[in-house]
Design a protein around this motif. Structure first.
Motif, PDB file in Angstrom:
ATOM      1  N   GLU A 144       0.844  -1.192   0.000  1.00 36.51           N
ATOM      2  CA  GLU A 144       0.000   0.000   0.000  1.00 36.51           C
ATOM      3  C   GLU A 144       0.883   1.247   0.000  1.00 36.51           C
TER       4      GLU A 144
ATOM      5  N   ARG B  32     -10.396   4.156   4.064  1.00 39.67           N
ATOM      6  CA  ARG B  32     -11.134   3.562   5.186  1.00 39.67           C
ATOM      7  C   ARG B  32     -11.932   4.618   5.946  1.00 39.67           C
TER       8      ARG B  32
ATOM      9  N   PRO C 173      -6.994  -6.867  -6.457  1.00 39.42           N
ATOM     10  CA  PRO C 173      -7.936  -7.116  -5.370  1.00 39.42           C
ATOM     11  C   PRO C 173      -7.581  -8.330  -4.528  1.00 39.42           C
ATOM     12  N   ARG C 174      -6.837  -9.268  -5.094  1.00 37.14           N
ATOM     13  CA  ARG C 174      -6.395 -10.419  -4.294  1.00 37.14           C
ATOM     14  C   ARG C 174      -5.337 -10.012  -3.276  1.00 37.14           C
TER      15      ARG C 174
ATOM     16  N   PHE D  41      -4.735  -6.671  -2.141  1.00 34.14           N
ATOM     17  CA  PHE D  41      -4.988  -5.440  -1.384  1.00 34.14           C
ATOM     18  C   PHE D  41      -6.445  -5.384  -0.937  1.00 34.14           C
ATOM     19  N   ASP D  42      -6.668  -5.659   0.349  1.00 33.37           N
ATOM     20  CA  ASP D  42      -8.019  -5.708   0.901  1.00 33.37           C
ATOM     21  C   ASP D  42      -8.744  -4.370   0.794  1.00 33.37           C
ATOM     22  N   VAL D  43      -8.000  -3.274   0.810  1.00 35.18           N
ATOM     23  CA  VAL D  43      -8.644  -1.960   0.801  1.00 35.18           C
ATOM     24  C   VAL D  43      -9.478  -1.749  -0.457  1.00 35.18           C
TER      25      VAL D  43
ATOM     26  N   ALA E  53     -11.580  -3.634  -1.703  1.00 38.67           N
ATOM     27  CA  ALA E  53     -12.936  -4.125  -1.493  1.00 38.67           C
ATOM     28  C   ALA E  53     -13.852  -3.033  -0.960  1.00 38.67           C
ATOM     29  N   LEU E  54     -13.284  -1.930  -0.470  1.00 35.11           N
ATOM     30  CA  LEU E  54     -14.092  -0.821   0.030  1.00 35.11           C
ATOM     31  C   LEU E  54     -14.584   0.083  -1.097  1.00 35.11           C
TER      32      LEU E  54
END
Length: 202
Positions: free
Chosen positions: A87, A96, A120-121, A123-125, A127-128
């Motif tokens: 990130e 967030r 997207p696999r 970096f979870d962010v 998904a926002l």
């Protein structure tokens, strides 16, 4: 209806370093030599798949025109996840915070259709974000005005109701020309101040 935020991904949310992927295949010295070469423009080459060109076709053209750089180009594609370093410090925190405050957010990225799923696999962010417009999927890349106009049906908002963040001034200028509020990303602290100046809750 308050403003929504549209994020560029590479070097705004995701730290992207092409040299790492190339070096994974041909070594650091060769990667540096390739990216500094006078006879090959890697950014222009990468823009092809970002605009919808198939990677096989892009590599076939290199095999024809610059065969001495073919291994380097193939290494970039083959080892692409190595280019996604992590990130970008601080910007995921802004995503967030905006998400927690109920501000809708989207992505608009110059990224090839084939390689985007790594993001997207990893970096979870991401998904926002409510949706991401991927240039290589659409066959249009920034700063082409038509790719920004895709945001209208994808977000359900007029462009004038969107704030666009990108690290490249030419992409931001294109957004502003279409009526978007455009912010050039130089770092998370400055961006936080810019977003606050537009009345966003960060």
């Amino acid at each position: 209806m308050g403003a929504g935020v549209v994020w560029d991904l590479g070097n705004v949310l995701v730290d992207w370093d092409a040299s790492r992927a190339i070096a994974a295949g041909v070594g650091e010295a060769e990667a540096a030599r390739f990216l500094a070469a006078d006879d090959f423009d890697f950014r222009a080459y990468n823009h092809g798949p970002d605009s919808g060109l198939d990677w096989d076709a892009a590599e076939a053209e290199v095999a024809r025109s610059h065969p001495h750089w073919l291994a380097h180009c193939r290494a970039y594609r083959a080892h692409f996840p190595a280019s996604l370093v992590g990130e970008v410090p601080g910007t995921a925190d802004l995503v967030r915070a905006l998400h927690a405050a109920g501000v809708p957010q989207w992505g608009l990225t110059n990224w090839s259709h084939e390689l985007y799923p790594h993001a997207p696999r990893m970096f979870d962010v991401l998904a926002l974000l409510d949706d991401v417009v991927v240039s290589g999927t659409e066959g249009l890349a920034k700063p082409d005005p038509r790719v920004y106009e895709l945001l209208v049906p994808r977000t359900g908002r007029p462009l004038a109701g969107l704030v666009f963040v990108d690290d490249r001034p030419d992409n931001v200028e294109a957004a502003r020309a279409l009526g978007m509020a455009g912010l050039v990303f130089t770092g998370a602290d400055a961006l936080r101040a810019d977003l606050r100046g537009l009345g966003l809750p960060v």
